[in-house]
Design a protein around this motif. Structure first.
Motif, PDB file in Angstrom:
ATOM      1  N   LYS A   1      -5.402  37.384 -14.405  1.00  0.00           N
ATOM      2  CA  LYS A   1      -5.509  37.281 -12.947  1.00  0.00           C
ATOM      3  C   LYS A   1      -6.863  36.677 -12.617  1.00  0.00           C
ATOM      4  O   LYS A   1      -7.893  37.164 -13.083  1.00  0.00           O
TER       5      LYS A   1
ATOM      6  N   LYS B   1      -5.875  38.012  -5.589  1.00  0.00           N
ATOM      7  CA  LYS B   1      -5.311  37.416  -6.805  1.00  0.00           C
ATOM      8  C   LYS B   1      -3.837  37.106  -6.588  1.00  0.00           C
ATOM      9  O   LYS B   1      -2.976  37.456  -7.374  1.00  0.00           O
TER      10      LYS B   1
ATOM     11  N   PHE C   1     -12.503  39.678 -24.618  1.00  0.00           N
ATOM     12  CA  PHE C   1     -11.420  40.666 -24.632  1.00  0.00           C
ATOM     13  C   PHE C   1     -10.694  40.655 -25.981  1.00  0.00           C
ATOM     14  O   PHE C   1     -10.487  41.699 -26.609  1.00  0.00           O
TER      15      PHE C   1
ATOM     16  N   TYR D   1     -14.371  35.292 -20.867  1.00  0.00           N
ATOM     17  CA  TYR D   1     -13.661  36.540 -20.577  1.00  0.00           C
ATOM     18  C   TYR D   1     -12.534  36.778 -21.586  1.00  0.00           C
ATOM     19  O   TYR D   1     -12.413  37.859 -22.163  1.00  0.00           O
TER      20      TYR D   1
ATOM     21  N   ARG E   1      -4.005  45.581 -23.263  1.00  0.00           N
ATOM     22  CA  ARG E   1      -4.194  45.422 -21.815  1.00  0.00           C
ATOM     23  C   ARG E   1      -5.640  45.669 -21.435  1.00  0.00           C
ATOM     24  O   ARG E   1      -6.313  46.509 -22.038  1.00  0.00           O
ATOM     25  N   GLY E   2      -6.100  44.955 -20.407  1.00  0.00           N
ATOM     26  CA  GLY E   2      -7.444  45.185 -19.875  1.00  0.00           C
ATOM     27  C   GLY E   2      -7.452  44.896 -18.392  1.00  0.00           C
ATOM     28  O   GLY E   2      -6.401  44.657 -17.800  1.00  0.00           O
ATOM     29  N   ASP E   3      -8.628  44.901 -17.784  1.00  0.00           N
ATOM     30  CA  ASP E   3      -8.716  44.544 -16.369  1.00  0.00           C
ATOM     31  C   ASP E   3      -8.371  43.062 -16.221  1.00  0.00           C
ATOM     32  O   ASP E   3      -9.043  42.215 -16.808  1.00  0.00           O
ATOM     33  N   ASP E   4      -7.344  42.781 -15.481  1.00  0.00           N
ATOM     34  CA  ASP E   4      -6.967  41.394 -15.173  1.00  0.00           C
ATOM     35  C   ASP E   4      -6.556  40.576 -16.395  1.00  0.00           C
ATOM     36  O   ASP E   4      -6.584  39.345 -16.363  1.00  0.00           O
TER      37      ASP E   4
ATOM     38  N   GLU F   1      -3.724  40.719 -20.012  1.00  0.00           N
ATOM     39  CA  GLU F   1      -2.766  41.413 -20.886  1.00  0.00           C
ATOM     40  C   GLU F   1      -2.334  40.394 -21.931  1.00  0.00           C
ATOM     41  O   GLU F   1      -2.065  39.235 -21.603  1.00  0.00           O
TER      42      GLU F   1
ATOM     43  N   TYR G   1     -16.977  38.388 -12.949  1.00  0.00           N
ATOM     44  CA  TYR G   1     -16.657  37.981 -14.318  1.00  0.00           C
ATOM     45  C   TYR G   1     -17.326  36.661 -14.696  1.00  0.00           C
ATOM     46  O   TYR G   1     -17.634  35.842 -13.841  1.00  0.00           O
TER      47      TYR G   1
END
Length: 618
Positions: A303, A108, A336, A332, A233-236, A238, A326
């Motif tokens: 990302k 990334k 989120f 995505y 915030r989360g995986d990949d 914000e 993903y």
């Protein structure tokens, strides 16, 4: 009939990597510029070098990056792993060479095209790279991409990492200077996106613990927050968002893999859509999207694996896929926001209540404006067909497929004589002219209604296409071109007030400028020099002695179109209009544009300087 040129193998020419970059720099770094704009090439050169150091931090190597800019020379030093010593020359001088093609190592990463440092090398009169690892060091020096020296040290006490020094080529970037305001903004974005990273710029430290929350805290005064910043915030991914009490427009800051995507893209579209959808579902009401987003101040960073951007300078994301396991970017971001924002609003009832009141207030204002807005739009549509105020250009800022889109400029002029000179001498592809009829209204303290009621403001808003948001802005550079006399200065102030009051993000995002025009022309039979300051005039007289002819320009209308082309072409001089981070827009406007106050009178008296004082100072 014209003689046909033979088209044979002799006509086919292959440029080597550096020749191609130097011949077509716009393909690699966007526009060239002199440093007066945040997207000028000299900042892209710095960013390309810096991106490699940021990638080292992301990979867990080196928590500090040191940057020094003294005059034209830039030095970037990181404490990462260092370039493999045997590849120091190749990495900065061979196209399609780099560590980022191995997706496992840099999945990334910011710079994925293997071009970055090669472009910096080719476009610099001096370029030096030095790498240290395992107690050994290798360095190489170049001039305009040509290797001039290299050295290998088998024993060194230097700390591991990479150091790059360069001086941009003045034959390509004419009369340039680095503005620390733009550099600092870029560096702050880097630390917001990489909590834990320290960047030291000319001795000043930049660091962030709370990521995008810190970014918004700087963008908006605490007193102007409708509710505390929502930070998720989360995986990949914000996000941070709030609503302003006073700002009319929507404001978004968007990032992909650490790159500031100033023109948005698929991730920002998904975010705007997701906020509306989530809020409608939370309140169970089908509120209008514009009412929900009115006055929003927000940021999103994602990302993406192997992102696809719509231009080499990576200002707009084109990817629809996140990569890996993903789904699409849209799904995505939607999933989120739906989960996290909905949860947050359920847990923070006070914020939910304030937000709903803000939406209802926006709805009331929109309905009050709807009648006049429709009339104004109809008027603007008719005017755009035969609008004497706007002389448009062919390329616009949204045309990301056209590499000249960053050069698009709208000159806002006063009166017919000035606009006539600019219109005749402009580049019709990228330069448009909007002509004012006398002094615009002082709109401090007035509501958005005035933008629709006042024909001139309505047509200006329509010409820029910024009624809803900055996303469809038609010109990258909005330039106020008025005379350098008292009336011209007053018109500047009134126009800046208009933007601060209703469209502050035009200024915040670095799109508003003042055109500098020469005060004097000094010439003899062989040479003409245009002078912008008293000091330049004195130097020109000295250079062209014994008895040059000196002309004092009083207004833009006096300057012939033949001469004007010199001031709005390659040698254009622009002063950016910038906001001081420490001052709120409301305070600024009330002091300078509100009712006369003793404080302001004292300020004017204390700071008043007549022409002779300025000459003596020099």
């Amino acid at each position: 009939m014209a003689e046909q040129t033979n088209y044979t193998e002799d006509n086919i020419r292959s440029l080597d990597w550096k020749e191609h970059i130097r011949m077509r720099p716009g393909m690699y770094i966007g526009k060239l510029g002199d440093g007066s704009s945040p997207d000028d090439g000299i900042y892209i050169l710095l960013k390309e070098v810096l991106d490699n150091s940021i990638d080292e931090f992301v990979m867990g190597a080196g928590k500090t990056i040191e940057i020094s800019i003294q005059g034209a020379k830039v030095i970037v030093r990181d404490y990462g792993r260092g370039i493999p010593l045997g590849k120091v020359v190749d990495v900065v001088s061979k196209m399609n060479t780099g560590g980022k093609y191995d997706s496992k190592a840099f999945k990334k990463s910011v710079g994925l095209n293997g071009v970055g440092t090669k472009a910096v090398n080719a476009l610099s009169t001096y370029f030096r790279v030095e790498s240290t690892r395992d107690g050994k060091s290798a360095s190489a020096e170049f001039e305009k991409g040509e290797l001039t020296a290299k050295e290998m040290l088998d024993d060194t006490s230097r700390r591991k990492g990479t150091k790059v020094s360069f001086v941009p080529d003045e034959s390509i970037f004419k009369n340039y200077k680095f503005r620390s305001e733009y550099v600092v903004k870029m560096l702050k974005n880097y630390v917001y996106l990489n909590p834990g990273l320290t960047i030291v710029f000319n001795g000043e430290k930049y660091y962030s613990e709370n990521g995008l929350k810190d970014l918004l805290s700087e963008k908006i005064n605490e007193s102007d927050l409708l509710y505390p910043i929502i930070h998720l915030r989360g995986d990949d991914i914000e996000i941070a968002l709030t609503h302003s009490k006073t700002q009319y427009s929507e404001e978004y800051n968007s990032f992909v893999n650490g790159q500031n995507t100033t023109q948005g893209g698929t991730h920002l579209n998904a975010f705007r859509e997701a906020v509306v959808k989530t809020i409608r579902e939370f309140y169970g009401k089908s509120y209008d999207a514009s009412d929900i987003r009115k006055s929003i101040v927000s940021a999103i960073a994602i990302k993406v694996m192997e992102p696809v951007f719509e231009s080499q300078t990576k200002t707009k994301l084109g990817s629809t896929d996140m990569g890996g396991d993903y789904p699409t970017v849209r799904t995505y971001v939607n999933d989120f926001v739906k989960t996290k924002l909905d949860n947050y609003l359920h847990k923070n009832q006070d914020t939910a209540d304030k937000l709903q009141r803000k939406i209802l207030q926006a709805e009331r204002e929109r309905k009050e404006l709807s009648g006049i807005r429709k009339l104004a739009r109809d008027r603007a549509k008719k005017a755009s067909l035969h609008n004497k105020k706007l002389r448009d250009c062919r390329v616009h800022f949204g045309d990301t497929k056209n590499e000249r889109n960053l050069e698009t400029t709208l000159f806002i002029t006063e009166g017919d004589s000035a606009s006539g000179s600019i219109t005749k001498s402009r580049d019709v592809n990228t330069q448009a002219v909007f002509s004012l009829k006398g002094k615009p209204l002082n709109c401090y303290g007035l509501t958005k209604k005035i933008v629709y009621e006042n024909e001139e403001f309505n047509l200006l808003q329509a010409a820029l296409n910024i009624e809803e948001s900055l996303e469809d802005l038609r010109y990258n550079n909005v330039v106020i071109a008025t005379d350098a006399d008292v009336d011209g200065m007053h018109i500047r102030l009134l126009l800046i007030t208009f933007f601060l009051q209703f469209f502050p993000e035009v200024i915040k995002e670095g799109h508003l400028y003042i055109l500098q025009t020469p005060l004097f022309r000094v010439r003899n039979k062989k040479e003409t020099i245009y002078c912008y300051t008293e000091e330049e005039r004195v130097n020109a007289i000295e250079k062209l002695k014994p008895k040059p002819e000196i002309t004092r320009f009083k207004g833009l209308g006096e300057i012939s179109p033949d001469e004007f082309k010199h001031f709005i072409g390659d040698d254009i001089r622009l002063d950016p209009v910038m906001l001081d981070d420490g001052m709120s827009i409301e305070d600024l406007l009330s002091f300078y544009m509100g009712k006369n106050t003793p404080t302001r009178q004292e300020f004017i008296i204390d700071n008043l300087k007549v022409e002779m004082d300025l000459i003596e100072e020099k």
